[in-house]
Design an enzyme around this catalytic site. Structure first.
Site, PDB file in Angstrom:
ATOM      1  N   ARG A 106      30.474  44.220  48.276  1.00  0.00           N
ATOM      2  CA  ARG A 106      29.930  45.301  47.452  1.00  0.00           C
ATOM      3  C   ARG A 106      29.383  44.673  46.174  1.00  0.00           C
ATOM      4  O   ARG A 106      30.107  43.975  45.462  1.00  0.00           O
ATOM      5  CB  ARG A 106      31.075  46.251  47.145  1.00  0.00           C
ATOM      6  CG  ARG A 106      30.695  47.475  46.416  1.00  0.00           C
ATOM      7  CD  ARG A 106      31.934  48.288  46.125  1.00  0.00           C
ATOM      8  NE  ARG A 106      32.479  48.966  47.284  1.00  0.00           N
ATOM      9  CZ  ARG A 106      33.707  49.484  47.330  1.00  0.00           C
ATOM     10  NH1 ARG A 106      34.521  49.358  46.298  1.00  0.00           N
ATOM     11  NH2 ARG A 106      34.134  50.113  48.399  1.00  0.00           N
ATOM     12  N   ARG A 176      35.292  49.036  37.699  1.00  0.00           N
ATOM     13  CA  ARG A 176      34.332  48.849  38.796  1.00  0.00           C
ATOM     14  C   ARG A 176      32.886  49.001  38.306  1.00  0.00           C
ATOM     15  O   ARG A 176      32.636  49.231  37.127  1.00  0.00           O
ATOM     16  CB  ARG A 176      34.598  49.883  39.885  1.00  0.00           C
ATOM     17  CG  ARG A 176      36.032  49.894  40.417  1.00  0.00           C
ATOM     18  CD  ARG A 176      36.221  48.817  41.429  1.00  0.00           C
ATOM     19  NE  ARG A 176      37.528  48.837  42.061  1.00  0.00           N
ATOM     20  CZ  ARG A 176      37.791  49.375  43.253  1.00  0.00           C
ATOM     21  NH1 ARG A 176      36.859  50.028  43.908  1.00  0.00           N
ATOM     22  NH2 ARG A 176      38.989  49.271  43.780  1.00  0.00           N
ATOM     23  N   LYS A 243      42.546  50.462  40.313  1.00  0.00           N
ATOM     24  CA  LYS A 243      41.091  50.511  40.085  1.00  0.00           C
ATOM     25  C   LYS A 243      40.762  51.429  38.911  1.00  0.00           C
ATOM     26  O   LYS A 243      41.509  52.387  38.623  1.00  0.00           O
ATOM     27  CB  LYS A 243      40.393  50.986  41.344  1.00  0.00           C
ATOM     28  CG  LYS A 243      40.901  52.318  41.869  1.00  0.00           C
ATOM     29  CD  LYS A 243      40.049  52.891  42.969  1.00  0.00           C
ATOM     30  CE  LYS A 243      40.142  52.162  44.272  1.00  0.00           C
ATOM     31  NZ  LYS A 243      39.524  52.875  45.406  1.00  0.00           N
ATOM     32  N   LYS A 245      37.316  53.451  36.992  1.00  0.00           N
ATOM     33  CA  LYS A 245      35.899  53.794  37.227  1.00  0.00           C
ATOM     34  C   LYS A 245      35.274  54.439  35.999  1.00  0.00           C
ATOM     35  O   LYS A 245      35.864  55.333  35.403  1.00  0.00           O
ATOM     36  CB  LYS A 245      35.802  54.742  38.421  1.00  0.00           C
ATOM     37  CG  LYS A 245      36.291  54.093  39.705  1.00  0.00           C
ATOM     38  CD  LYS A 245      36.183  55.014  40.893  1.00  0.00           C
ATOM     39  CE  LYS A 245      36.480  54.246  42.172  1.00  0.00           C
ATOM     40  NZ  LYS A 245      36.432  55.122  43.364  1.00  0.00           N
ATOM     41  N   CYS A 477      31.357  59.583  53.687  1.00  0.00           N
ATOM     42  CA  CYS A 477      31.756  58.201  53.423  1.00  0.00           C
ATOM     43  C   CYS A 477      31.495  57.369  54.674  1.00  0.00           C
ATOM     44  O   CYS A 477      31.121  57.892  55.722  1.00  0.00           O
ATOM     45  CB  CYS A 477      33.227  58.149  53.056  1.00  0.00           C
ATOM     46  SG  CYS A 477      34.298  58.511  54.456  1.00  0.00           S
ATOM     47  N   CYS A 483      35.750  50.949  58.191  1.00  0.00           N
ATOM     48  CA  CYS A 483      36.800  51.233  57.210  1.00  0.00           C
ATOM     49  C   CYS A 483      38.180  51.219  57.872  1.00  0.00           C
ATOM     50  O   CYS A 483      38.447  52.018  58.777  1.00  0.00           O
ATOM     51  CB  CYS A 483      36.566  52.591  56.549  1.00  0.00           C
ATOM     52  SG  CYS A 483      37.888  52.929  55.369  1.00  0.00           S
ATOM     53  N   CYS A 522      39.172  60.189  55.307  1.00  0.00           N
ATOM     54  CA  CYS A 522      40.599  60.213  54.999  1.00  0.00           C
ATOM     55  C   CYS A 522      40.745  60.765  53.582  1.00  0.00           C
ATOM     56  O   CYS A 522      39.736  60.945  52.881  1.00  0.00           O
ATOM     57  CB  CYS A 522      41.209  58.803  55.126  1.00  0.00           C
ATOM     58  SG  CYS A 522      40.982  57.759  53.675  1.00  0.00           S
ATOM     59  N   CYS A 526      36.273  58.959  49.449  1.00  0.00           N
ATOM     60  CA  CYS A 526      35.116  58.165  49.023  1.00  0.00           C
ATOM     61  C   CYS A 526      33.809  58.950  49.080  1.00  0.00           C
ATOM     62  O   CYS A 526      32.872  58.647  48.358  1.00  0.00           O
ATOM     63  CB  CYS A 526      35.008  56.913  49.877  1.00  0.00           C
ATOM     64  SG  CYS A 526      36.515  55.933  49.876  1.00  0.00           S
TER      65      CYS A 526
END
Ligand code: SRM
Ligand code: SF4
Length: 618
Positions: A106, A176, A243, A245, A477, A483, A522, A526
Site C-alpha cells: 500500500r 497512516r 493504527k 488515521k 472493500c 484479505c 467483515c 474497510c
C-alpha cells in the site's frame, strides 16, 4: 544509481519533519494508562530496533515465501501485508504445499496525488511483477499492489523510490496515509488543504532509518545509548498503541469520511482564504461481531485552531494517544476508546497542554455530500478535472474469465481500464488524484486536451454513460480472495448486487435517485459500511448483518436492522423498504425529497444512533 541518490526521496520526506515541541516526553499521568500485561505487538515493536526486526534475513530466506511471525507484523509499518490467495488455499493444502505467500503493498500518497510518470511506473510494475496484474485504488486515497512474491519485494520499493514514491507507514501502529478532499486544485482552499495534508503526513512519519536501509540499501544507522531516545521523538520506541488515521477536509464535501478517522482537520475559510481548522478527534468504524466493547464511533469536535497551530495539535493528539492508548487490549486501543475511557474533556485538556494551544469555539460548517462528482468539473485556473468512476477501485484489464469465474457484471466485459489509464498517462500534462471513494480524477487538463482525454476514457471503458447513480454511490472493500480477515464476499459481490438494487429502484420509479450502499466483508469496516444508508457487514459465506440509517453527509452511524441474512433475503427486505420509501417519504416545500437513511429513522424502522457507544447496541 548511487546509494545516496537512491534513498534521497524517502529521506528528504523524513527530514521534513519539524519537531514542534522541543520536548515531547511528558510526565505521563499513570491514572490514564491501562495497567496489565501488554499485548504481544508491544514486545515486538520494542524489540524491533526501530522497525528493523530481522526482515532483511527473512528476505534472503528463499525456502519459504513468507516472513517469520514478528516480521509478518513489522513489514506492515513498511507498507506491506503478507497474504495468500484464499481461492487456492485449500487446494495447496491438499497438495501439502505452504500457502502461496506474497505481499500486498500500500503506497503512501497524501491527498492521493500521483503524476503520469509515477502512474506509468506503477502500471508497468503491476503488469510485470504482481500476480493479479491490477492496481487497486483504496478507500484511503492510495493504491495497492496485490500478489508480489518475495524475490520482487526489494525491486518494488526501489521502483517506487525511483519516481519519488514510498510505502512508509501506510499500515501498522503509526499515522497512516493522510487523506484530503480531492480535486484540490479546484480552489485555493483545496490547494492549501492539500499542502497541509502533505505536511502532516511528513511530520508524523517514523524517523527510523529502517525503511531506507532494508529496501534501498542505505548504510545502517546504529542504535546507541546516546541516540536511542531521539530516534522517534514523536512516535516513541514502541510506536503507537494501534493504527492512527488523519484527514484534512474541505466542507461541504465529506468525501473522505471524517468520522472514520482518529483526527480530522476541517478547513475553515474566510474571503477565500484558509484561516484555520476545526479539529475532530476519535472517529473510527471497526467492531468485532459479538463483542460490545467494540463499536463504531463518530469523532468529537474539540474546537477551532489557527493554521499555524496545525502541526502542534496533530503532534499533541498523537502523543496523547501514544501515552494513554490501551496497550493491553488491541481491540480497545484506538483513540476512540481512549476518549471514551478517559473522558473527552480530559483528553482535550491534555492536548492543549502538550501543544501549548487553546481550542477556540468551533466555527460553523456543514457536510452535505460525500460522493465524487463523476465527469468533468472546471477549476479556477481554467483547467478541467475528469472524475472517472472505477467500480471497487479495481484498475484492471478485465478478461472473459474474470466474468465467468468471479461473477462480475457482464456489461463490464469491455473494460480495459488499466490500459486506458496508462494511455491517458502517456499524453496527460496534469496529474491524477485518487479519491477516498476508490475513484480516479484526471486533474489539470487544458481545454485543448479535454476531447482527446475523453475519447481515450470512452474507448477503454473508463467512461460509460449507462452507469447509474446508484452504482456510483456504492462501495465495497476488497475481501476475498486476498484479505485474510474476510468472512463474506464484498468487491466481487457488489457489482451484481447493485444491478439487483437498481432493478428495485427502477420498479419504484426511482432510477434517478440513489442510496449510499456499502458492503464490507467483515466488521473491520474497510468499505465504511458503518457510515452508509444501507450497510452490509459480512458474517459468513453469503451472510451479512444489515444496517440502516446513515445519512448523506456521513455524520450518522447506521443501526442494525437484521442479522445474518443471505443476500437474497437482504434484497427481499430492500424491496419492501424501498417501496415504502417511494410512497411514504416526505417532500419539503422546496421539493427536497427525504433520503432513504432519514426515512428509515423517521418511519421507526430503526432508531437513530445519537451517541455511538450508548445507542449502537441498544
Ligand atoms: Fe482496512 C485490515 C483493506 C480501509 C479498518 N484492511 C485490513 C487488511 C489489511 C486485512 C489485514 O489486516 O490483513 C485489508 C487488506 C485487504 C486486501 O487484500 O487488500 C484491508 N482497508 C483495506 C482497504 C484496501 C479497503 C478497500 O477496499 O479500499 C482500505 C485501505 C486503506 C488505505 O489505503 O490505507 C482499508 N480499513 C479501512 C477503513 C476505512 C477508512 O479508514 O476510511 C477502515 C475503517 C475505519 C477505521 O479504521 O475504523 C479499516 N482494516 C480495518 C481494520 C479494523 C481496525 C480496528 O480499528 O480494529 C482492520 C484489521 C486490523 O487492523 O486489525 C483492517
Ligand atoms: Fe478485509 Fe474485513 Fe477489511 Fe473487508 S472489511 S478488506 S474483509 S478486513
Amino acid at each position: 544509481m548511487t546509494s545516496s541518490t537512491k534513498t534521497a526521496s524517502v529521506k528528504q520526506k523524513i527530514a521534513q519533519q519539524v519537531i514542534v515541541n522541543q520536548t515531547n516526553t511528558y510526565d505521563v499521568n499513570q491514572e490514564m494508562v491501562v495497567q496489565g500485561k501488554q499485548a504481544d505487538n508491544e514486545r515486538l515493536k520494542l524489540e524491533s530496533d526501530f522497525l528493523r526486526g530481522t526482515i532483511a534475513n527473512d528476505l534472503n530466506d528463499r525456502i519459504t515465501g513468507g516472513f517469520t511471525p514478528d516480521n509478518f507484523q513489522l513489514i506492515r509499518v513498511h507498507g506491506m501485508y503478507q497474504q495468500d490467495d484464499r481461492d487456492i488455499r485449500a487446494e495447496r493444502q491438499k497438495q501439502k504445499l505452504e500457502p502461496l505467500h506474497n505481499v500486498m503493498l500500500r503506497a503512501r500518497m497524501p491527498g492521493g496525488v500521483i503524476t503520469p510518470k509515477q502512474w506509468l511506473t506503477i502500471d508497468k510494475f503491476a503488469k510485470e511483477h504482481t500476480s493479479y496484474g491490477s492496481i487497486r485504488l483504496t478507500t484511503r486515497q492510495t493504491f495497492q499492489f496485490h500478489g508480489v512474491l518475495k524475490p520482487n519485494i526489494k525491486l518494488m520499493h526501489q521502483t517506487l523510490n525511483s519516481v519519488g514514491l514510498d510505502s512508509l507507514a501506510t499500515a501498522g501502529d503509526v499515522n497512516r496515509n493522510v487523506l484530503c478532499t480531492p480535486n484540490p486544485i479546484e480552489s485555493k482552499i483545496h490547494q492549501q488543504a492539500y499542502d497541509w495534508a502533505k505536511k502532516i503526513s511528513e511530520h508524523l512519519l517514523p524517523r527510523s532509518n529502517a525503511y531506507v536501509e532494508i529496501w534501498l540499501d542505505d548504510d545502517k544507522v546504529e542504535t546507541t545509548e546516546t541516540n536511542k531516545d531521539s530516534i522517534e521523538p514523536i512516535l516513541g520506541a514502541s510506536y503507537l498503541p494501534r493504527k492512527f488515521k488523519t484527514t484534512v477536509v474541505v466542507p461541504p464535501q465529506n468525501d473522505i469520511d471524517v468520522h472514520a478517522n482518529d483526527l480530522s482537520f476541517v478547513a475553515i475559510s474566510k474571503n477565500g482564504q484558509l484561516i484555520g481548522f476545526n479539529v475532530l478527534v476519535g472517529g473510527g468504524l471497526a467492531m468485532t461481531h459479538g463483542d460490545q466493547s467494540t463499536y463504531p464511533r463518530k469523532a468529537d469536535d474539540f474546537g477551532f485552531i489557527e493554521v499555524g497551530d496545525t502541526l502542534a495539535i496533530a503532534e499533541a493528539v498523537v502523543t496523547t494517544q501514544r501515552d494513554w492508548g490501551n496497550r493491553v487490549n488491541r481491540k480497545n486501543a484506538k483513540t476512540k476508546y481512549t476518549l471514551d475511557r478517559v473522558g473527552i474533556e480530559v483528553f482535550k485538556t491534555e492536548v492543549e497542554k502538550r501543544a501549548g494551544v487553546s481550542f477556540a469555539p468551533s466555527r460553523p460548517y456543514e457536510f452535505t455530500e460525500r460522493g465524487d462528482r463523476i465527469g468533468w468539473v472546471a477549476g479556477i485556473d481554467g483547467k478541467h478535472h475528469l472524475t472517472l468512476f472505477i467500480e471497487n477501485g479495481r484498475i484492471l484489464d478485465f478478461t472473459e474469465s474474470d466474468f465467468q469465474e468471479k461473477d462480475f457484471d457482464k456489461k463490464d466485459q469491455t473494460k480495459q481500464l488499466k490500459t486506458g489509464v496508462a494511455e491517458i498517462a502517456k499524453i496527460h500534462h496534469g496529474d491524477f488524484r485518487m479519491t477516498a471513494n476508490q475513484n480516479l480524477i484526471i486533474a489539470g487538463v487544458a481545454e485543448q486536451d479535454k476531447a482527446q482525454i475523453e475519447k481515450l476514457a470512452r474507448q477503454y471503458g473508463l467512461i460509460k454513460d449507462d452507469v447509474s447513480i446508484q452504482r456510483t454511490s456504492s462501495m465495497a472493500c476488497v475481501a476475498f480472495p486476498t484479505c485474510p480477515l474476510a468472512m463474506a464476499e464484498a468487491e466481487r459481490f457488489l457489482p451484481t448486487f447493485v444491478t439487483k438494487v437498481e432493478n428495485i429502484l427502477e420498479k419504484n420509479n426511482l432510477s434517478d435517485e440513489a442510496i449510499i450502499l456499502r458492503v464490507t466483508g467483515c466488521p473491520n469496516g474497510c468499505g465504511r459500511a458503518m457510515l452508509a444508508e444501507v450497510g452490509l457487514v459480512g458474517k459468513g459465506p453469503d451472510r451479512y448483518n444489515l444496517y440502516l440509517g446513515g445519512n448523506k453527509g456521513g455524520t450518522r452511524i447506521p443501526k442494525i436492522y437484521q442479522e445474518n441474512l443471505t443476500s437474497a433475503a437482504i434484497l427481499t427486505e430492500l424491496d419492501s423498504l424501498i417501496a415504502r420509501w417511494s410512497t411514504e417519504r416526505k417532500v419539503s416545500e422546496s421539493g427536497a425529497k427525504e433520503a432513504f437513511g432519514d426515512f428509515v429513522i423517521r418511519a421507526g424502522i430503526v432508531s437513530e444512533v445519537k451517541v455511538s457507544k450508548r445507542d449502537f447496541y441498544d
